[in-house]
Design an enzyme around this catalytic site. Structure first.
Site, PDB file in Angstrom:
ATOM      1  N   ILE A   1     -79.888  20.997  13.292  1.00  0.00           N
ATOM      2  CA  ILE A   1     -79.604  20.069  13.225  1.00  0.00           C
ATOM      3  C   ILE A   1     -78.443  19.559  14.367  1.00  0.00           C
ATOM      4  O   ILE A   1     -77.710  20.287  14.779  1.00  0.00           O
ATOM      5  CB  ILE A   1     -78.419  19.656  11.862  1.00  0.00           C
ATOM      6  CG1 ILE A   1     -79.378  20.196  10.625  1.00  0.00           C
ATOM      7  CG2 ILE A   1     -78.001  18.345  11.739  1.00  0.00           C
ATOM      8  CD1 ILE A   1     -78.464  20.270   9.692  1.00  0.00           C
ATOM      9  N   CYS A   2     -78.940  18.427  15.099  1.00  0.00           N
ATOM     10  CA  CYS A   2     -78.292  18.042  16.304  1.00  0.00           C
ATOM     11  C   CYS A   2     -76.656  18.012  16.346  1.00  0.00           C
ATOM     12  O   CYS A   2     -76.039  18.475  16.987  1.00  0.00           O
ATOM     13  CB  CYS A   2     -78.631  16.766  16.649  1.00  0.00           C
ATOM     14  SG  CYS A   2     -77.762  16.082  18.327  1.00  0.00           S
ATOM     15  N   PHE A   3     -76.291  17.359  15.263  1.00  0.00           N
ATOM     16  CA  PHE A   3     -74.760  17.197  14.988  1.00  0.00           C
ATOM     17  C   PHE A   3     -74.068  18.581  14.360  1.00  0.00           C
ATOM     18  O   PHE A   3     -72.880  18.484  14.259  1.00  0.00           O
ATOM     19  CB  PHE A   3     -74.550  16.030  14.040  1.00  0.00           C
ATOM     20  CG  PHE A   3     -74.696  14.616  14.710  1.00  0.00           C
ATOM     21  CD1 PHE A   3     -73.573  14.069  15.491  1.00  0.00           C
ATOM     22  CD2 PHE A   3     -76.060  13.785  14.656  1.00  0.00           C
ATOM     23  CE1 PHE A   3     -73.720  12.926  16.054  1.00  0.00           C
ATOM     24  CE2 PHE A   3     -76.127  12.761  15.522  1.00  0.00           C
ATOM     25  CZ  PHE A   3     -74.923  12.136  16.079  1.00  0.00           C
TER      26      PHE A   3
ATOM     27  N   LYS B   1     -68.270  15.827  15.735  1.00  0.00           N
ATOM     28  CA  LYS B   1     -69.271  15.527  16.746  1.00  0.00           C
ATOM     29  C   LYS B   1     -69.609  13.902  16.316  1.00  0.00           C
ATOM     30  O   LYS B   1     -69.770  13.925  15.158  1.00  0.00           O
ATOM     31  CB  LYS B   1     -70.491  16.294  16.962  1.00  0.00           C
ATOM     32  CG  LYS B   1     -71.566  15.910  17.809  1.00  0.00           C
ATOM     33  CD  LYS B   1     -72.590  16.827  18.189  1.00  0.00           C
ATOM     34  CE  LYS B   1     -73.468  16.640  19.156  1.00  0.00           C
ATOM     35  NZ  LYS B   1     -74.677  17.895  19.163  1.00  0.00           N
TER      36      LYS B   1
END
Length: 216
Positions: free
Chosen positions: A146-148, A162
């Site tokens: 997951i990017c975040f 973030k």
């Protein structure tokens, strides 16, 4: 930031489009930057729930494709790197520009330049952004699908969470940087799309403009 005032520059404010159309448009702008030297900042949204995954991200190991189908979320692969991002309640940006004005700068150098722009943007909203310069070793140690939930170089945080996810790709003559700004809380809708993800953990790692009191 390098002087680009003598280059053709464009600001595109666009509404919702399909996943395929959005990715094709950004690829076209990257090609145009390489061919003509045009600098383009594009702001856009998505026609429906979309999970964009990084250029080399493994779907079979990390993404729950059955849950994506059940949630009506289209899965699309970005030309940029990074980890998966859920679109639909966010504002997405892309920046395309030739590399020549940056003097051959690497990915991290351009990340740093663009993060300064976004730092001023969040400050103008009355927030108190912080830029975290994570090392490659720190990013690897905390990597997530997951990017975040994954630290990135020169990322912007609010109270340790973030607020902006970005990814970049460079070709020999130009670069494309994608990024997304969540407008509403995502943990409850984001977690089911990943194997073993927990909403509470995601909520501790990311934030959005509604949670920060910018949006009603």
């Amino acid at each position: 930031m390098p002087a680009t005032r003598h280059l053709p520059a464009f600001l595109l404010l666009e509404g919702a489009a399909s996943a395929a159309a959005n990715m094709a448009k950004d690829q076209h702008l990257l090609n145009r930057a390489a061919e003509t030297g045009a600098v383009t900042v594009r702001l856009y949204t998505w026609a429906g729930p979309t999970l964009s995954v990084g250029r080399t991200q493994r779907l079979d190991r990390e993404i729950d494709l059955a849950s994506c189908r059940a949630a009506g979320a289209v899965v699309v692969r970005r030309t940029t790197g990074g980890q998966a991002v859920l679109h639909g309640q966010d504002l997405t940006y892309s920046v395309t520009a030739p590399l020549a004005p940056f003097g051959g700068a690497g990915v991290l150098s351009i990340y740093r330049e663009l993060s300064l722009v976004f730092e001023h943007f969040f400050a103008a909203l009355g927030l108190q952004p912080q830029v975290q310069a994570y090392t490659g070793r720190q990013r690897l140690a905390q990597a997530s699908a997951i990017c975040f939930a994954t630290p990135s170089a020169f990322e912007i945080t609010l109270n340790g969470r973030k607020i902006l996810g970005s990814a970049q790709r460079q070709t020999p003559r130009a670069f494309l940087q994608h990024g997304t700004l969540p407008l509403r809380p995502q943990p409850a809708s984001l977690a089911p799309l990943f194997k073993g993800a927990e909403p509470s953990r995601i909520a501790a790692q990311m934030t959005d403009l509604e949670s920060e009191g910018v949006l009603p």
